[in-house]
Design an enzyme around this catalytic site. Structure first.
Site, PDB file in Angstrom:
ATOM      1  N   ASP A   1      -5.982  -3.876   0.343  1.00 26.02           N
ATOM      2  CA  ASP A   1      -7.706  -4.031   1.460  1.00 26.02           C
ATOM      3  C   ASP A   1      -7.514  -5.278   1.244  1.00 26.02           C
ATOM      4  O   ASP A   1      -8.785  -5.845   2.452  1.00 26.02           O
ATOM      5  CB  ASP A   1      -8.243  -2.695   1.426  1.00 26.02           C
ATOM      6  CG  ASP A   1      -7.925  -1.304   1.520  1.00 26.02           C
ATOM      7  OD1 ASP A   1      -7.362  -1.288   1.870  1.00 26.02           O
ATOM      8  OD2 ASP A   1      -8.333  -0.842   0.271  1.00 26.02           O
TER       9      ASP A   1
ATOM     10  N   ILE B   1      -0.472  -1.364   7.333  1.00 29.74           N
ATOM     11  CA  ILE B   1      -1.672  -1.786   8.802  1.00 29.74           C
ATOM     12  C   ILE B   1      -2.956  -1.540   7.899  1.00 29.74           C
ATOM     13  O   ILE B   1      -2.929  -0.584   7.254  1.00 29.74           O
ATOM     14  CB  ILE B   1      -0.892  -0.756   9.491  1.00 29.74           C
ATOM     15  CG1 ILE B   1       0.261  -0.786  10.090  1.00 29.74           C
ATOM     16  CG2 ILE B   1      -2.193  -0.734  10.670  1.00 29.74           C
ATOM     17  CD1 ILE B   1       0.840   0.396  11.262  1.00 29.74           C
ATOM     18  N   ASP B   2      -3.673  -2.804   8.048  1.00 29.51           N
ATOM     19  CA  ASP B   2      -4.916  -2.110   7.774  1.00 29.51           C
ATOM     20  C   ASP B   2      -6.119  -1.594   8.640  1.00 29.51           C
ATOM     21  O   ASP B   2      -5.993  -2.173   8.864  1.00 29.51           O
ATOM     22  CB  ASP B   2      -5.649  -3.004   6.894  1.00 29.51           C
ATOM     23  CG  ASP B   2      -7.121  -2.789   6.164  1.00 29.51           C
ATOM     24  OD1 ASP B   2      -6.922  -1.565   5.591  1.00 29.51           O
ATOM     25  OD2 ASP B   2      -8.226  -3.238   6.339  1.00 29.51           O
TER      26      ASP B   2
ATOM     27  N   THR C   1      -5.364   2.465   9.345  1.00 31.32           N
ATOM     28  CA  THR C   1      -4.541   3.006   9.297  1.00 31.32           C
ATOM     29  C   THR C   1      -4.349   4.169  10.654  1.00 31.32           C
ATOM     30  O   THR C   1      -4.293   4.263  11.750  1.00 31.32           O
ATOM     31  CB  THR C   1      -3.770   3.917   8.576  1.00 31.32           C
ATOM     32  OG1 THR C   1      -3.695   2.800   7.843  1.00 31.32           O
ATOM     33  CG2 THR C   1      -2.572   4.774   8.630  1.00 31.32           C
TER      34      THR C   1
ATOM     35  N   GLU D   1       0.404  -1.303   0.026  1.00 33.92           N
ATOM     36  CA  GLU D   1       0.340   0.311  -0.010  1.00 33.92           C
ATOM     37  C   GLU D   1       0.777   0.923   0.173  1.00 33.92           C
ATOM     38  O   GLU D   1       0.501   2.409  -0.597  1.00 33.92           O
ATOM     39  CB  GLU D   1      -1.092   0.810   1.614  1.00 33.92           C
ATOM     40  CG  GLU D   1      -1.708   1.701   1.328  1.00 33.92           C
ATOM     41  CD  GLU D   1      -2.927   1.450   2.336  1.00 33.92           C
ATOM     42  OE1 GLU D   1      -3.056  -0.098   2.902  1.00 33.92           O
ATOM     43  OE2 GLU D   1      -3.559   1.961   1.704  1.00 33.92           O
TER      44      GLU D   1
ATOM     45  N   ASP E   1      -0.631  -5.300   2.367  1.00 31.44           N
ATOM     46  CA  ASP E   1      -1.392  -3.769   3.574  1.00 31.44           C
ATOM     47  C   ASP E   1      -0.498  -3.697   4.908  1.00 31.44           C
ATOM     48  O   ASP E   1      -0.562  -5.031   6.109  1.00 31.44           O
ATOM     49  CB  ASP E   1      -2.923  -4.057   4.019  1.00 31.44           C
ATOM     50  CG  ASP E   1      -3.039  -2.958   3.600  1.00 31.44           C
ATOM     51  OD1 ASP E   1      -2.227  -1.742   4.489  1.00 31.44           O
ATOM     52  OD2 ASP E   1      -4.491  -2.035   3.940  1.00 31.44           O
TER      53      ASP E   1
HETATM   54  P1  2AM Z   1      -5.880   1.133   5.338  1.00 34.53           P
HETATM   55  O1  2AM Z   1      -6.394   1.713   7.335  1.00 34.53           O
HETATM   56  O2  2AM Z   1      -5.219   0.875   5.572  1.00 34.53           O
HETATM   57  O3  2AM Z   1      -5.799   3.111   4.856  1.00 34.53           O
HETATM   58  C1  2AM Z   1     -11.982   1.844   5.930  1.00 34.53           C
HETATM   59  O4  2AM Z   1     -12.677   2.538   5.082  1.00 34.53           O
HETATM   60  C2  2AM Z   1     -10.608   0.922   5.023  1.00 34.53           C
HETATM   61  O5  2AM Z   1     -10.577   1.838   3.395  1.00 34.53           O
HETATM   62  C3  2AM Z   1      -9.584   0.623   5.884  1.00 34.53           C
HETATM   63  O6  2AM Z   1      -9.186  -0.550   5.316  1.00 34.53           O
HETATM   64  C4  2AM Z   1      -8.499   1.393   4.836  1.00 34.53           C
HETATM   65  O7  2AM Z   1      -6.834   1.416   4.521  1.00 34.53           O
HETATM   66  C5  2AM Z   1      -9.211   1.575   3.384  1.00 34.53           C
HETATM   67  N1  2AM Z   1      -8.643   2.970   2.764  1.00 34.53           N
HETATM   68  C6  2AM Z   1      -7.827   4.043   3.414  1.00 34.53           C
HETATM   69  N2  2AM Z   1      -7.736   4.331   2.190  1.00 34.53           N
HETATM   70  C7  2AM Z   1      -7.919   4.192   1.083  1.00 34.53           C
HETATM   71  C8  2AM Z   1      -8.295   4.983  -0.781  1.00 34.53           C
HETATM   72  N3  2AM Z   1      -7.515   6.114  -0.543  1.00 34.53           N
HETATM   73  N4  2AM Z   1      -8.503   3.961  -1.601  1.00 34.53           N
HETATM   74  C9  2AM Z   1      -8.920   2.508  -1.051  1.00 34.53           C
HETATM   75  N5  2AM Z   1      -9.126   2.733   0.614  1.00 34.53           N
HETATM   76  C10 2AM Z   1      -8.404   2.505   1.142  1.00 34.53           C
HETATM   77 CA    CA Z   2      -5.196  -0.844   3.895  1.00 35.57          CA
END
Ligand code: 2AM
Ligand code: CA
Length: 264
Positions: free
Chosen positions: A207, A82-83, A85, A63, A80
């Site tokens: 994700d 940290i899913d 974040t 990511e 990913d």
């Molecule tokens: P993340 O925390 O690793 O960024 C939350 O609705 C979900 O959307 C989380 O799994 C998050 O992953 C993901 N997410 C965050 N930013 C994103 C982006 N720009 N595009 C797609 N998914 C995203």
């Molecule tokens: Ca993610």
């Protein structure tokens, strides 16, 4: 290979657990709601090195490095670090490390590790899905008796109206709704029957790559929100559930769209 991946994903989880939250500075990426911290990058770099050692011919898509379209020919890790974040940075304690191994566009192994609960979900194609060594299955609940979890695509607020009006509609048709902040964990909760239906209108392949195999190996269904097979090259909507709840969704979704637009 799976055993080595279990060790590596737990090592990544240890970095998350030992993070000094007072040093967690958030940086915005593409938009408000899309974040990265130094720990996302530290976990990713550790994973890049360890996975390279394990399978040198595999490419690495993470990511925090990749923005272009993903090419998943041959072996490819989709990671990913940290899913969830935002959950991590707020110390909400509901985040996961996600590692998928793809071969020619198909996910052949998937691991999702929640270090806060020491829960490791994993699957190998054709061999079933597991949580900490125990076989898991999706629920058989009908949508009307089920819990719906959803993601709100917080980095793309143009999806807000559609996302929340569908959540409101499903709230009336199902038992209740949940919104956790980690799509990878939401999908693993579908796989283990803790939740019955999941949707999010836009997610990136890292994700959902690993968790998508965990859902199908737990006998669940996962597609995009048009009912098509998921691909791992670019962003997609995601819909997943136990077979009954997934099936019920389409009837309810038809009714939802008819009420909103007048067409079915
Ligand atoms: P993340 O925390 O690793 O960024 C939350 O609705 C979900 O959307 C989380 O799994 C998050 O992953 C993901 N997410 C965050 N930013 C994103 C982006 N720009 N595009 C797609 N998914 C995203
Ligand atoms: Ca993610």
């Amino acid at each position: 290979m799976l055993e080595e991946l279990c060790v590596i994903v737990k090592k990544a989880g240890d970095i998350i657990l030992s993070a000094d939250m007072s040093k967690t500075r958030l940086e915005q990426k593409s938009s408000p709601g899309d974040f990265v911290t130094a720990f996302d990058i530290a976990v990713q770099e550790m994973l890049r090195e360890e996975l390279k050692r394990l399978l040198p011919e595999a490419r690495f898509i993470g990511e925090e490095s990749s923005r272009e379209e993903i090419d998943t020919k041959g072996y490819c890790f989709i990671v990913d670090p940290i899913d969830g974040t935002a959950n991590f940075a707020w110390d909400y304690r509901h985040s996961a490390v996600s590692i998928a191994l793809a071969y020619n566009e198909k996910i052949i192994m998937g691991l999702v590790y929640n270090p806060y609960l020491d829960e490791l979900f994993y699957a190998e194609a054709g061999k079933g899905a597991f949580l900490n060594g125990n076989r898991i299955w999706v629920s058989k609940r009908r949508l009307k008796d089920g819990l719906v979890c959803f993601g709100s695509s917080p980095y793309d607020k143009t999806k807000a109206e559609a996302t929340f009006s569908l959540a409101g509609f499903l709230y009336k048709k199902a038992l209740d709704v949940r919104r956790s902040g980690s799509a990878a964990l939401d999908l693993c909760y579908i796989a283990s029957g803790r939740c019955d239906l999941f949707y999010e209108m836009s997610l990136s392949p890292w994700d959902y790559a690993a968790a998508s195999l965990i859902v199908t190996e737990a006998d669940g269904v996962i597609t995009n929100m048009r009912g098509e097979r998921l691909q791992f090259r670019e962003k997609s909507s995601v819909l997943a559930g136990g077979r009954n709840a997934y099936h019920d969704f389409w009837r309810v979704y038809g009714e939802f769209r008819y009420r909103r637009t007048g067409d079915d």
